[in-house]
Structure formats: structure tokens, C-alpha cells
Design a protein around this motif. Structure first.
Motif, PDB file in Angstrom:
ATOM      1  N   PHE A 165     -15.998 -17.869  -4.112  1.00 45.38           N
ATOM      2  CA  PHE A 165     -15.510 -18.524  -5.328  1.00 45.38           C
ATOM      3  C   PHE A 165     -16.582 -18.596  -6.407  1.00 45.38           C
ATOM      4  O   PHE A 165     -17.780 -18.557  -6.127  1.00 45.38           O
ATOM      5  CB  PHE A 165     -14.985 -19.932  -5.019  1.00 45.38           C
ATOM      6  N   LEU A 166     -16.093 -18.684  -7.634  1.00 43.52           N
ATOM      7  CA  LEU A 166     -16.920 -18.980  -8.806  1.00 43.52           C
ATOM      8  C   LEU A 166     -16.305 -20.224  -9.423  1.00 43.52           C
ATOM      9  O   LEU A 166     -15.252 -20.146 -10.057  1.00 43.52           O
ATOM     10  CB  LEU A 166     -16.836 -17.850  -9.831  1.00 43.52           C
ATOM     11  N   LEU A 167     -16.911 -21.361  -9.215  1.00 48.02           N
ATOM     12  CA  LEU A 167     -16.361 -22.605  -9.768  1.00 48.02           C
ATOM     13  C   LEU A 167     -16.852 -22.738 -11.203  1.00 48.02           C
ATOM     14  O   LEU A 167     -18.062 -22.815 -11.447  1.00 48.02           O
ATOM     15  CB  LEU A 167     -16.846 -23.790  -8.933  1.00 48.02           C
ATOM     16  N   ASP A 168     -15.919 -22.775 -12.131  1.00 53.98           N
ATOM     17  CA  ASP A 168     -16.239 -22.781 -13.564  1.00 53.98           C
ATOM     18  C   ASP A 168     -15.835 -24.143 -14.129  1.00 53.98           C
ATOM     19  O   ASP A 168     -14.642 -24.459 -14.180  1.00 53.98           O
ATOM     20  CB  ASP A 168     -15.463 -21.615 -14.197  1.00 53.98           C
ATOM     21  N   GLY A 169     -16.823 -24.943 -14.506  1.00 54.26           N
ATOM     22  CA  GLY A 169     -16.505 -26.256 -15.092  1.00 54.26           C
ATOM     23  C   GLY A 169     -16.520 -27.381 -14.083  1.00 54.26           C
ATOM     24  O   GLY A 169     -16.234 -28.522 -14.429  1.00 54.26           O
ATOM     25  N   PHE A 170     -16.833 -27.094 -12.854  1.00 51.73           N
ATOM     26  CA  PHE A 170     -16.999 -28.112 -11.819  1.00 51.73           C
ATOM     27  C   PHE A 170     -18.166 -27.696 -10.940  1.00 51.73           C
ATOM     28  O   PHE A 170     -18.197 -26.544 -10.508  1.00 51.73           O
ATOM     29  CB  PHE A 170     -15.739 -28.264 -10.967  1.00 51.73           C
ATOM     30  N   PRO A 171     -19.110 -28.546 -10.667  1.00 43.80           N
ATOM     31  CA  PRO A 171     -19.216 -29.927 -11.113  1.00 43.80           C
ATOM     32  C   PRO A 171     -19.765 -30.020 -12.528  1.00 43.80           C
ATOM     33  O   PRO A 171     -20.408 -29.107 -13.021  1.00 43.80           O
ATOM     34  CB  PRO A 171     -20.202 -30.529 -10.110  1.00 43.80           C
ATOM     35  N   ARG A 172     -19.488 -31.162 -13.155  1.00 43.61           N
ATOM     36  CA  ARG A 172     -19.958 -31.410 -14.515  1.00 43.61           C
ATOM     37  C   ARG A 172     -20.816 -32.666 -14.565  1.00 43.61           C
ATOM     38  O   ARG A 172     -21.408 -32.972 -15.597  1.00 43.61           O
ATOM     39  CB  ARG A 172     -18.745 -31.586 -15.413  1.00 43.61           C
ATOM     40  N   THR A 173     -20.837 -33.398 -13.479  1.00 42.37           N
ATOM     41  CA  THR A 173     -21.664 -34.612 -13.396  1.00 42.37           C
ATOM     42  C   THR A 173     -22.317 -34.625 -12.010  1.00 42.37           C
ATOM     43  O   THR A 173     -21.841 -33.947 -11.085  1.00 42.37           O
ATOM     44  CB  THR A 173     -20.804 -35.889 -13.535  1.00 42.37           C
ATOM     45  N   ALA A 174     -23.380 -35.418 -11.873  1.00 41.69           N
ATOM     46  CA  ALA A 174     -24.044 -35.495 -10.567  1.00 41.69           C
ATOM     47  C   ALA A 174     -23.110 -36.043  -9.477  1.00 41.69           C
ATOM     48  O   ALA A 174     -23.111 -35.512  -8.357  1.00 41.69           O
ATOM     49  CB  ALA A 174     -25.325 -36.328 -10.679  1.00 41.69           C
ATOM     50  N   PRO A 175     -22.287 -37.082  -9.754  1.00 44.04           N
ATOM     51  CA  PRO A 175     -21.352 -37.514  -8.708  1.00 44.04           C
ATOM     52  C   PRO A 175     -20.399 -36.402  -8.264  1.00 44.04           C
ATOM     53  O   PRO A 175     -20.089 -36.282  -7.079  1.00 44.04           O
ATOM     54  CB  PRO A 175     -20.581 -38.671  -9.369  1.00 44.04           C
ATOM     55  N   GLN A 176     -19.951 -35.584  -9.191  1.00 38.92           N
ATOM     56  CA  GLN A 176     -19.083 -34.462  -8.799  1.00 38.92           C
ATOM     57  C   GLN A 176     -19.849 -33.482  -7.912  1.00 38.92           C
ATOM     58  O   GLN A 176     -19.316 -32.938  -6.932  1.00 38.92           O
ATOM     59  CB  GLN A 176     -18.545 -33.733 -10.036  1.00 38.92           C
ATOM     60  N   ALA A 177     -21.123 -33.243  -8.245  1.00 38.06           N
ATOM     61  CA  ALA A 177     -21.933 -32.312  -7.439  1.00 38.06           C
ATOM     62  C   ALA A 177     -22.121 -32.853  -6.024  1.00 38.06           C
ATOM     63  O   ALA A 177     -22.094 -32.101  -5.045  1.00 38.06           O
ATOM     64  CB  ALA A 177     -23.288 -32.088  -8.111  1.00 38.06           C
ATOM     65  N   THR A 178     -22.270 -34.156  -5.906  1.00 34.49           N
ATOM     66  CA  THR A 178     -22.448 -34.779  -4.581  1.00 34.49           C
ATOM     67  C   THR A 178     -21.188 -34.586  -3.734  1.00 34.49           C
ATOM     68  O   THR A 178     -21.264 -34.248  -2.556  1.00 34.49           O
ATOM     69  CB  THR A 178     -22.766 -36.283  -4.757  1.00 34.49           C
ATOM     70  N   VAL A 179     -20.021 -34.779  -4.365  1.00 30.99           N
ATOM     71  CA  VAL A 179     -18.764 -34.605  -3.632  1.00 30.99           C
ATOM     72  C   VAL A 179     -18.591 -33.137  -3.227  1.00 30.99           C
ATOM     73  O   VAL A 179     -18.208 -32.829  -2.091  1.00 30.99           O
ATOM     74  CB  VAL A 179     -17.564 -35.092  -4.477  1.00 30.99           C
ATOM     75  N   LEU A 180     -18.890 -32.233  -4.138  1.00 30.60           N
ATOM     76  CA  LEU A 180     -18.753 -30.808  -3.797  1.00 30.60           C
ATOM     77  C   LEU A 180     -19.650 -30.462  -2.610  1.00 30.60           C
ATOM     78  O   LEU A 180     -19.226 -29.757  -1.680  1.00 30.60           O
ATOM     79  CB  LEU A 180     -19.110 -29.934  -5.009  1.00 30.60           C
ATOM     80  N   GLU A 181     -20.865 -30.964  -2.641  1.00 28.16           N
ATOM     81  CA  GLU A 181     -21.796 -30.682  -1.544  1.00 28.16           C
ATOM     82  C   GLU A 181     -21.221 -31.176  -0.207  1.00 28.16           C
ATOM     83  O   GLU A 181     -21.286 -30.482   0.811  1.00 28.16           O
ATOM     84  CB  GLU A 181     -23.138 -31.358  -1.822  1.00 28.16           C
ATOM     85  N   ALA A 182     -20.645 -32.372  -0.236  1.00 29.46           N
ATOM     86  CA  ALA A 182     -20.075 -32.934   1.001  1.00 29.46           C
ATOM     87  C   ALA A 182     -18.889 -32.089   1.479  1.00 29.46           C
ATOM     88  O   ALA A 182     -18.754 -31.813   2.677  1.00 29.46           O
ATOM     89  CB  ALA A 182     -19.648 -34.383   0.767  1.00 29.46           C
ATOM     90  N   LEU A 183     -18.036 -31.661   0.544  1.00 26.59           N
ATOM     91  CA  LEU A 183     -16.879 -30.852   0.934  1.00 26.59           C
ATOM     92  C   LEU A 183     -17.325 -29.509   1.520  1.00 26.59           C
ATOM     93  O   LEU A 183     -16.761 -29.023   2.508  1.00 26.59           O
ATOM     94  CB  LEU A 183     -15.970 -30.598  -0.286  1.00 26.59           C
ATOM     95  N   LEU A 184     -18.360 -28.931   0.927  1.00 23.97           N
ATOM     96  CA  LEU A 184     -18.860 -27.650   1.446  1.00 23.97           C
ATOM     97  C   LEU A 184     -19.498 -27.844   2.818  1.00 23.97           C
ATOM     98  O   LEU A 184     -19.320 -27.019   3.720  1.00 23.97           O
ATOM     99  CB  LEU A 184     -19.862 -27.029   0.462  1.00 23.97           C
ATOM    100  N   ASP A 185     -20.232 -28.944   2.978  1.00 24.17           N
ATOM    101  CA  ASP A 185     -20.832 -29.236   4.292  1.00 24.17           C
ATOM    102  C   ASP A 185     -19.752 -29.384   5.361  1.00 24.17           C
ATOM    103  O   ASP A 185     -19.866 -28.835   6.453  1.00 24.17           O
ATOM    104  CB  ASP A 185     -21.666 -30.525   4.233  1.00 24.17           C
ATOM    105  N   GLU A 186     -18.709 -30.139   4.997  1.00 20.70           N
ATOM    106  CA  GLU A 186     -17.604 -30.342   5.963  1.00 20.70           C
ATOM    107  C   GLU A 186     -16.982 -29.015   6.372  1.00 20.70           C
ATOM    108  O   GLU A 186     -16.563 -28.838   7.510  1.00 20.70           O
ATOM    109  CB  GLU A 186     -16.484 -31.187   5.325  1.00 20.70           C
TER     110      GLU A 186
END
Ligand code: AP5
Ligand code: MG
Length: 263
Positions: free
Chosen positions: A112-133
Motif C-alpha cells: 500500500f501507499l497511504l496518502d494523507g494518513f497519518p497526518r498527526t502523531a496520534p494517527q501515526a501511533t494507531v497505524l503503527e499498532a495496527l501494522l504490529d497487530e
């Protein structure tokens, strides 16, 4: 390669197979595209997608699809769309909920190429957790950078296809037929948030939220900064060099020419 705008699972939130029968690459790429409004994230995503066969997933497209849908938006989505038209960001909670509904796209065998997400540090934290899972690693955060004057000029002249969402530009990439998309013949329009007042709001939000986001990826050794001035293919060539060099892979195939270069 899938045609731009056909990532149906992403747009609908279902796990529809967007590419039935498509052979995934042996080594899928998973990247996020960062950068100010109008810097060329969508333009580069289309070129990179053509080169490495990863799905282009834009959160802005999700909101525009909701705005264009025949299904009336929920009150929360209605409020978000009104804010977006003024240049404001949607809330972290709403964007994260949209991403969670589409978590299957993060494990797509095409990458994937995520375009426009994440846009804030909290969004980046959630993305990291989802990818880890999902036991999936991010290959890089590609940060496209250009001066405000370049960005304002790109946004002001942008015209987008209502059908396939491809971007054109009145000066840099004018449509062959006025008002009609070169790719599909669809109607071109100016986005509500591409007017001067909304552009100013978007740039202000970007300046406020981005330092923490860049620091997040810098700390993880994932940040790849790319100079986004020059033609789309100049930028693509820089991104290709930066990403290929950092990840030690062969350069991808040469993409199709940009129509503006043929003019
Ligand atoms: P989104 O659609 O993601 O908007 P954006 O980030 O503001 O970026 P743009 O799509 O405007 O620009 P781009 O960088 O893709 O540039 P493009 O390639 O089109 O999001 C819209 C809104 O949704 C946000 O403002 C926010 O409210 C909300 N939202 C979305 N995600 C969110 C999130 N995660 N959290 C909270 N809110 C969220 O290029 C622009 C123009 O320049 C085009 O005309 C193009 O042809 C031209 N161009 C591109 N590259 C070049 C070049 N090298 N030379 C000359 N012209 C070029
Ligand atoms: Mg875009």
C-alpha cells in the motif's frame, strides 16, 4: 497494475478483492506519503503505484467519496465534510475509525501507499499498532517537501476528475479537452478546499501538526525526505533514488510519461 481509483475495498470499507486474478509482486511495498496539501502526494502515488504495484489509499478520497455518495452522510460525517471544505482537518477519532474499517487493506498482498494518513502523531501511533497487530512492517515514510509558493500555485490550478479522481492542472497538466479528464473523459471540477481561504487554513493546520509527525518517523529511522519541486517525473526520480537507496532494492520500471511533458 490497477487503474487509478479502483481500490474498491478501500473506498467501500468492505474486503472486496480489488484486483481479482491480479498477481501480487514478490515483494510488496508498504509506505506512507507525507507532505503539505497540494505538494503532489496523489500525483506521486499514481506514479509509484504504476512502478511498484502497491495500492494507492487516500483518506481524502474517502471523504470526497462520502460527499459524492447518494447515501446521505451521517451527522458526524456531515460536520466533518463541512469542516474539510473550510480547510480544517477531520478529527483523529473519525479518520482512525475509517482506517480501522479498512484494516484489511494494510495486509493487501500488493502492499500500500497511504496518502494523507497519518497526518498527526496520534494517527501515526494507531497505524503503527495496527501494522504490529497484522505483523506487517512499514518500508518508509516518504516526505514530499516544497515551498509554500509552489504549493499554493499547484492547489489553485488543480482540477480533479469527478469519475476517476485523477488530478490535472490548468498550467502544468492541462486537459486535452477543456473541462474533461484525459484519462476517462469525466467532468473536471475544482475542489471546495482549493480556494484561497481554505488553502490558508490547510497550510496552518499542516504547520501545526507536522513537526511531531516527522519526529515520529525520524525516531524510527523511516523518514525519507524528497524535494518535490520540478516536474512530477523529476520528483518521482528523486523518490525512486531515495527509496531504492535506503532499502537496497533495484530501481523500479520507468513510468509512463506525464502528459504535460509531451505538450
Ligand atoms: P487530501 O485529499 O489528502 O488533501 P491534502 O493533503 O490537502 O492534499 P491534496 O490532495 O490537496 O494534494 P496532493 O499532495 O495530493 O497533491 P496533488 O497530487 O493532487 O485530504 C483532504 C482533506 O481531508 C484534508 O484537508 C482534511 O480535511 C481531510 N483529511 C484527509 N486525511 C485526513 C487525516 N488523516 N486526518 C485528518 N483529516 C484528514 O497535486 C496538486 C496539484 O499540483 C495537481 O493539480 C497536480 O496536477 C499538480 N502537481 C503535482 N505535482 C506537480 C509537479 N511536480 N509539478 C507541477 N504540478 C504538479
Ligand atoms: Mg491528494
Amino acid at each position: 497494475m490497477q487503474a487509478q481509483g479502483l481500490a474498491t475495498g478501500w473506498l467501500t470499507g468492505t474486503s472486496t478483492d480489488c484486483r481479482p486474478g491480479g498477481v501480487p509482486p514478490s515483494r510488496p511495498w508498504r509506505m506512507v506519503l507525507l507532505g503539505p496539501p497540494g505538494v503532489g502526494k496523489g500525483t506521486q502515488a499514481a506514479l509509484i503505484e504504476a512502478a511498484i504495484d502497491a495500492c494507492h489509499l487516500s483518506t481524502g478520497d474517502l471523504f470526497r467519496a462520502a460527499a459524492a455518495s447518494h447515501v446521505p452522510p451521517s451527522p458526524a460525517m456531515q460536520a466533518a465534510l463541512a469542516g474539510i471544505a473550510r480547510g480544517e482537518l477531520a478529527s483523529d477519532g473519525m479518520v482512525i475509525a475509517l482506517l480501522r474499517e479498512r484494516v484489511h487493506c494494510l495486509t493487501c498482498p500488493h502492499g500500500f501507499l497511504l496518502d494523507g494518513f497519518p497526518r498527526t502523531a496520534p494517527q501515526a501511533t494507531v497505524l503503527e499498532a495496527l501494522l504490529d497487530e497484522a505483523s506487517v512492517a512499514l518500508d518508509g515514510a516518504v516526505y514530499l517537501q516544497a515551498p509554500d509558493a509552489v504549493i499554493i500555485e499547484r492547489l489553485s490550478g488543480r482540477r480533479v476528475c469527478r469519475t476517476c479522481r485523477r488530478s490535472h492542472h490548468l498550467d502544468h497538466h492541462p486537459p486535452c479537452r477543456s473541462g474533461c479528464c484525459d484519462a476517462c473523459g469525466g467532468q473536471l471540477y475544482q475542489r471546495d478546499d482549493d480556494v484561497p481561504a481554505a488553502i490558508a487554513v490547510r497550510l496552518a493546520h499542516y504547520a501545526r501538526t507536522t513537526p511531531a509527525l516527522l519526529a515520529f518517523y525520524q525516531q524510527r529511522g523511516l523518514l525519507r525526505t524528497v524535494d518535490a519541486t520540478g516536474t512530477p517525473h523529476d520528483v518521482f526520480a528523486r523518490a525512486e533514488t531515495t527509496i531504492g537507496w535506503r532499502l537496497g532494492v533495484q530501481p523500479p520500471v520507468t513510468p509512463a510519461r506525464h502528459p504535460a511533458q509531451d505538450a
